[in-house]
Scaffold this active site. Sequence first.
Site, PDB file in Angstrom:
ATOM      1  N   LYS A 195       0.840  -1.201   0.000  1.00 47.69           N
ATOM      2  CA  LYS A 195       0.000   0.000   0.000  1.00 47.69           C
ATOM      3  C   LYS A 195       0.878   1.255   0.000  1.00 47.69           C
ATOM      4  CE  LYS A 195      -3.467   2.235   2.876  1.00 47.69           C
ATOM      5  NZ  LYS A 195      -4.335   2.118   4.040  1.00 47.69           N
ATOM      6  N   GLU A 201      10.738  -4.823   3.932  1.00 47.27           N
ATOM      7  CA  GLU A 201      10.747  -6.235   3.529  1.00 47.27           C
ATOM      8  C   GLU A 201      10.387  -6.373   2.052  1.00 47.27           C
ATOM      9  OE1 GLU A 201       9.329  -4.958   6.195  1.00 47.27           O
ATOM     10  OE2 GLU A 201       9.449  -6.309   7.930  1.00 47.27           O
ATOM     11  N   GLY A 256      -4.732  -2.078   5.232  1.00 49.38           N
ATOM     12  CA  GLY A 256      -4.009  -3.229   4.685  1.00 49.38           C
ATOM     13  C   GLY A 256      -4.659  -4.557   5.050  1.00 49.38           C
ATOM     14  N   ARG A 257      -5.061  -4.702   6.303  1.00 52.29           N
ATOM     15  CA  ARG A 257      -5.608  -5.988   6.748  1.00 52.29           C
ATOM     16  C   ARG A 257      -7.040  -6.216   6.281  1.00 52.29           C
ATOM     17  NH1 ARG A 257      -4.157  -2.527  10.665  1.00 52.29           N
ATOM     18  NH2 ARG A 257      -5.729  -1.652  12.073  1.00 52.29           N
ATOM     19  N   GLU A 342      -3.986  -6.501  15.178  1.00 47.09           N
ATOM     20  CA  GLU A 342      -3.498  -5.203  14.703  1.00 47.09           C
ATOM     21  C   GLU A 342      -4.627  -4.167  14.784  1.00 47.09           C
ATOM     22  OE1 GLU A 342      -2.054  -4.365  10.586  1.00 47.09           O
ATOM     23  OE2 GLU A 342      -0.069  -4.294  11.491  1.00 47.09           O
ATOM     24  N   HIS A 373      -3.571 -32.998  18.425  1.00 43.19           N
ATOM     25  CA  HIS A 373      -2.404 -33.786  18.827  1.00 43.19           C
ATOM     26  C   HIS A 373      -1.295 -32.873  19.323  1.00 43.19           C
ATOM     27  CE1 HIS A 373      -4.245 -37.400  17.140  1.00 43.19           C
ATOM     28  NE2 HIS A 373      -4.775 -36.541  16.276  1.00 43.19           N
ATOM     29  N   LYS A 501      10.121  -0.240  13.713  1.00 49.77           N
ATOM     30  CA  LYS A 501      10.679   0.084  12.383  1.00 49.77           C
ATOM     31  C   LYS A 501      11.716   1.197  12.512  1.00 49.77           C
ATOM     32  CE  LYS A 501       6.358  -0.847   9.895  1.00 49.77           C
ATOM     33  NZ  LYS A 501       5.278  -0.272   9.095  1.00 49.77           N
TER      34      LYS A 501
HETATM   35  O1  F6P Z   1       3.823  -2.667   9.643  1.00 52.12           O
HETATM   36  C1  F6P Z   1       2.467  -2.997   9.626  1.00 52.12           C
HETATM   37  C2  F6P Z   1       1.866  -2.747   8.292  1.00 52.12           C
HETATM   38  O2  F6P Z   1       1.776  -1.386   8.058  1.00 52.12           O
HETATM   39  C3  F6P Z   1       0.514  -3.421   8.142  1.00 52.12           C
HETATM   40  O3  F6P Z   1      -0.502  -2.684   8.695  1.00 52.12           O
HETATM   41  C4  F6P Z   1       0.433  -3.598   6.668  1.00 52.12           C
HETATM   42  O4  F6P Z   1      -0.547  -4.532   6.302  1.00 52.12           O
HETATM   43  C5  F6P Z   1       1.842  -4.051   6.365  1.00 52.12           C
HETATM   44  O5  F6P Z   1       2.647  -3.297   7.254  1.00 52.12           O
HETATM   45  C6  F6P Z   1       2.300  -3.868   4.956  1.00 52.12           C
HETATM   46  O6  F6P Z   1       2.249  -2.531   4.553  1.00 52.12           O
HETATM   47  P1  F6P Z   1       2.358  -2.136   3.030  1.00 52.12           P
HETATM   48  O7  F6P Z   1       1.228  -2.766   2.285  1.00 52.12           O
HETATM   49  O8  F6P Z   1       2.302  -0.644   3.000  1.00 52.12           O
HETATM   50  O9  F6P Z   1       3.672  -2.652   2.511  1.00 52.12           O
END
Ligand code: F6P
Length: 546
Positions: A195, A201, A256-257, A342, A373, A501
């Site tokens: 987003k 990452e 995002g979620r 979250e 199990h 972060k």
């Molecule tokens: O660090 C948390 C977060 O902001 C989430 O809320 C989000 O889903 C995820 O990182 C990924 O964010 P983006 O889609 O901006 O890479």
Amino acid sequence: MLEAWEALAHIGHEQGNLDIRAQFESDPERLARFSRQAAGLTLDFSRHSVTPESWRGLLALAAAAKLPQAIQQMLAGEPINHTEGRKVLHCALRGGANKSLAENELVESARQRMAGLVCSVMTGERTGYSGEAFTDVVNIGIGGSDLGPAMVSEALTPYQQRLNLHFVSNVDPSHLVNTLKGLNPATTLFVVASKTFTTLETLSNARAAQAWLQAAAGADCTLSDHFVAVSSNVAKAEEFGIHQESIYPMWDWVGGRYSLWSAIGLPIALAVGWDNFESLCEGASAMDQHFSSASAGDNLPVILALLEIWSVNVLGAQSHAVLPYDQNLSQLPAFLQQLTMESNGKRVDRDGHSLERASCPVVWGAAGTNGQHSFHQLLHQGTQPVPVDFIVPMQSHNPLADQHTHLVTNCMAQARALLYGKSLEQATQELRDAGYSEDEVVALAPHKVLPGNRPSLTISYDKTTPYTLGALLALYEHKVFVSSVIWQLNAFDQWGVELGKQIGVEIYREIEQRRKGERGASFDPSTEALLAQLLNSTNNEVVEGF
Ligand code: F6P
């Protein structure tokens, strides 16, 4: 509101440790009283620890929290994510309970572009650098840009069509390297889903994926057809090198979620085809309609939320297990962890005041029967109450002998074992019948007692289809919202994830400096020890590219 909380606490106090089993005996209507249906789902919460009186108390609490108004505020597009000044319009992504929103047009045009992309990739019209059709799609994203699409793609495995889907989220290079092993660069399409398009990452993995492709295709080869981006930050995606026509929109009014219904769901549509993606959205839309129109007592998301409130704020539960009896739903608990924790893992109310009561429980779980199990031991005999959601389809996509019957039977057995347990008398009798001496019986019997009376609910449906899955996911999305309204917190921001972060950036900068023999910041002794260990490690060279 305070009055309703106090009344609820009083009911809880009077009720004490409610004997749910006795409630079934004294109330022949209990099952009908505490089960409801909507959008193809049946919710049976008769095994939860509620009584008609506590249920009235919970409904009074929902009314005191002005829940109907809050629902309409969300659907009307009021900026209820007030700390970020944003609307919350994920419902608009799936047909929308509100037909008059200006955003509906944006959604429609994005969906047409998505459908076009899905068609061109699936038919082989869009190809990679060698002219061959794509065979594999790798989604690079994390959190909401990964968990939903990954979970749904696996859940809908029976609907998978021609393309193989892969998901890379972790900045740990092993995730990307392991995933790319065995893939053909010429036939691999990457969806870079972020987003913000600033997530460490995702950008690290996307750059490495670019290098992997370039190394295979040759330095002069153009790779633009291999990359698609989904982002609200078009400038950043372009800066990364993705063509404007391959950038699909996200908007600040979708969290995002809550975003799997948007272009973030492209991997789902690429996996199962456009019609099935639409059917997923239709199921969610049916739940949206139900949520916006059913009265609180008949409203499935409201019921789930009120049971959560009862469990956390009256019974003192600190965790909540979600157990899908469907192997294809094995990633559902991880998805629900982000969705729930979250959203509602918050410690202040909307006005910034400390909450006076506990909020979100820890959500966890795994697919049954595997969990039986493993951690079910704690559910049956542990010292803390853990309310359980059982999720179970009546039909399998893979009927194989009587295995699915065993699966459903086990789900039923677990719910019954949680409720009825095993008394000391029963344990004693069993040991005597098995021929143990009286001394052995006395010593062993307490270990065999299951106290029972542990609350659970069941969500059942015919089959895990795109439609029922859509309804199930929207059910949990709305449940989370209802809980947030009652706890009076903002479910749509996530400030708590930012500090880590920032510190990560500071530490990384310092590592770069120390690698050059310079020293800037210093940290706590524990961090310093780890830094020294990292810098002394021989496996610590920076390798550029693949
Ligand atoms: O660090 C948390 C977060 O902001 C989430 O809320 C989000 O889903 C995820 O990182 C990924 O964010 P983006 O889609 O901006 O890479």
